[in-house]
Motif scaffolding. Sequence first.
Motif, PDB file in Angstrom:
ATOM      1  N   LEU A  26       0.433  -1.480  -0.400  1.00 38.25           N
ATOM      2  CA  LEU A  26      -0.540  -0.119   0.271  1.00 38.25           C
ATOM      3  C   LEU A  26       1.327   1.022   0.469  1.00 38.25           C
ATOM      4  CD1 LEU A  26      -2.870  -0.599   2.412  1.00 38.25           C
ATOM      5  CD2 LEU A  26      -3.142  -1.339   0.541  1.00 38.25           C
ATOM      6  N   ARG A  27       1.866   1.186   0.723  1.00 32.94           N
ATOM      7  CA  ARG A  27       2.727   2.537   0.836  1.00 32.94           C
ATOM      8  C   ARG A  27       3.628   2.859  -0.341  1.00 32.94           C
ATOM      9  NH1 ARG A  27       5.945   0.283   6.126  1.00 32.94           N
ATOM     10  NH2 ARG A  27       4.944   1.247   7.215  1.00 32.94           N
ATOM     11  N   ARG A  28       3.522   1.523  -1.065  1.00 33.88           N
ATOM     12  CA  ARG A  28       4.730   1.634  -3.075  1.00 33.88           C
ATOM     13  C   ARG A  28       3.138   2.346  -3.463  1.00 33.88           C
ATOM     14  NH1 ARG A  28       4.224  -2.126  -7.027  1.00 33.88           N
ATOM     15  NH2 ARG A  28       3.771  -4.024  -4.877  1.00 33.88           N
ATOM     16  N   TYR A  29       2.087   1.671  -3.356  1.00 30.93           N
ATOM     17  CA  TYR A  29       0.721   2.286  -4.258  1.00 30.93           C
ATOM     18  C   TYR A  29       0.591   3.388  -3.815  1.00 30.93           C
ATOM     19  CZ  TYR A  29      -0.888  -2.584  -5.521  1.00 30.93           C
ATOM     20  OH  TYR A  29      -1.372  -4.063  -5.751  1.00 30.93           O
ATOM     21  N   GLY A  71       2.223   6.162 -10.980  1.00 27.31           N
ATOM     22  CA  GLY A  71       1.405   4.803 -11.089  1.00 27.31           C
ATOM     23  C   GLY A  71      -0.449   4.968  -9.823  1.00 27.31           C
ATOM     24  N   VAL A  72      -1.081   4.174 -10.854  1.00 21.68           N
ATOM     25  CA  VAL A  72      -2.913   4.211  -9.987  1.00 21.68           C
ATOM     26  C   VAL A  72      -2.753   2.823  -9.898  1.00 21.68           C
ATOM     27  CG1 VAL A  72      -5.168   4.939  -9.937  1.00 21.68           C
ATOM     28  CG2 VAL A  72      -3.058   6.009 -11.918  1.00 21.68           C
ATOM     29  N   SER A  73      -3.536   2.092  -8.301  1.00 24.05           N
ATOM     30  CA  SER A  73      -3.488   0.758  -8.466  1.00 24.05           C
ATOM     31  C   SER A  73      -4.794   1.111  -8.264  1.00 24.05           C
ATOM     32  CB  SER A  73      -2.700   0.584  -7.361  1.00 24.05           C
ATOM     33  OG  SER A  73      -1.068   0.017  -8.266  1.00 24.05           O
ATOM     34  N   PHE A  74      -5.907  -0.082  -8.111  1.00 25.17           N
ATOM     35  CA  PHE A  74      -7.502  -0.263  -7.982  1.00 25.17           C
ATOM     36  C   PHE A  74      -7.384  -1.692  -7.535  1.00 25.17           C
ATOM     37  CE2 PHE A  74      -7.687   2.919 -11.510  1.00 25.17           C
ATOM     38  CZ  PHE A  74      -8.501   3.974 -10.814  1.00 25.17           C
ATOM     39  N   MET A 110      -2.353   0.529 -13.017  1.00 21.37           N
ATOM     40  CA  MET A 110      -1.342   1.576 -14.682  1.00 21.37           C
ATOM     41  C   MET A 110      -0.557   1.928 -14.040  1.00 21.37           C
ATOM     42  SD  MET A 110      -5.014   3.946 -15.302  1.00 21.37           S
ATOM     43  CE  MET A 110      -3.335   4.480 -16.731  1.00 21.37           C
ATOM     44  N   SER A 111       0.449   1.618 -14.759  1.00 22.95           N
ATOM     45  CA  SER A 111       2.151   1.565 -13.371  1.00 22.95           C
ATOM     46  C   SER A 111       2.806   2.033 -15.349  1.00 22.95           C
ATOM     47  CB  SER A 111       3.086   0.125 -13.547  1.00 22.95           C
ATOM     48  OG  SER A 111       2.783  -0.354 -14.082  1.00 22.95           O
ATOM     49  N   ASN A 112       4.561   2.571 -14.788  1.00 19.77           N
ATOM     50  CA  ASN A 112       5.545   2.821 -15.111  1.00 19.77           C
ATOM     51  C   ASN A 112       4.206   3.985 -16.470  1.00 19.77           C
ATOM     52  OD1 ASN A 112       7.463   3.223 -16.745  1.00 19.77           O
ATOM     53  ND2 ASN A 112       7.361   1.868 -17.916  1.00 19.77           N
TER      54      ASN A 112
END
Length: 200
Positions: free
Chosen positions: A64-67, A76-79, A95-97
């Motif tokens: 979660l910290r990395r997200y 990046g955006v994580s779901f 969505m990364s990089n």
Amino acid sequence: MLDVPFFRRPPPALKGETVFLRGPVMSDHAEWAALREESRNFLVPWEPSWAFDELSRSAFRHRLRRYRSEYDNGTGVSFFVFDAGTGALAGGITMSNIRRGVAQTASIGYWMGERYAGRGMMLAAVRLIIPFAFETLRLHRLEAACIPNNKRSVGLLEKAGFQREGLLRSYLRINGSWRDHCLYALVAEERHVPALETRG
């Protein structure tokens, strides 16, 4: 171009008819760990090698910290993907990089719990990500890479409108081995998003 302050806002939620997407939070850990554990044999062939503490609370907190760092930095955006009918966690999509400047590009990756596979839920999630990427983030191109014999992933990307562009040799280390991947891409002016999901 989207300005950096956007990424300092709370992560968005995307709502469709069959799935909804929101950023993961610490209270998701137990459900996430249970779904990943029961789906281990289903997921392992297509993912990087799992760490010995892959499903622990501490590893999840680090994730979660990395997200959050990626989101705050605009990279990046994580779901997590949830079943709109039951509210149950079904998978994840990231969505990364994210590259700005002359590229305006991002890569997408995803996973689905075994019990939810084959129900069209990840296709619905990808169809929510597409307008978010092109309209909200104002990107120009989305990329995705998948192992050639991952027929589910190939079919998903093609149904979502992605075009195969080539073969990336020895591209990613998956389950302990360097694997070739097919590169798929979708560009903004060529996209066609079927009206099966709505964005909110």
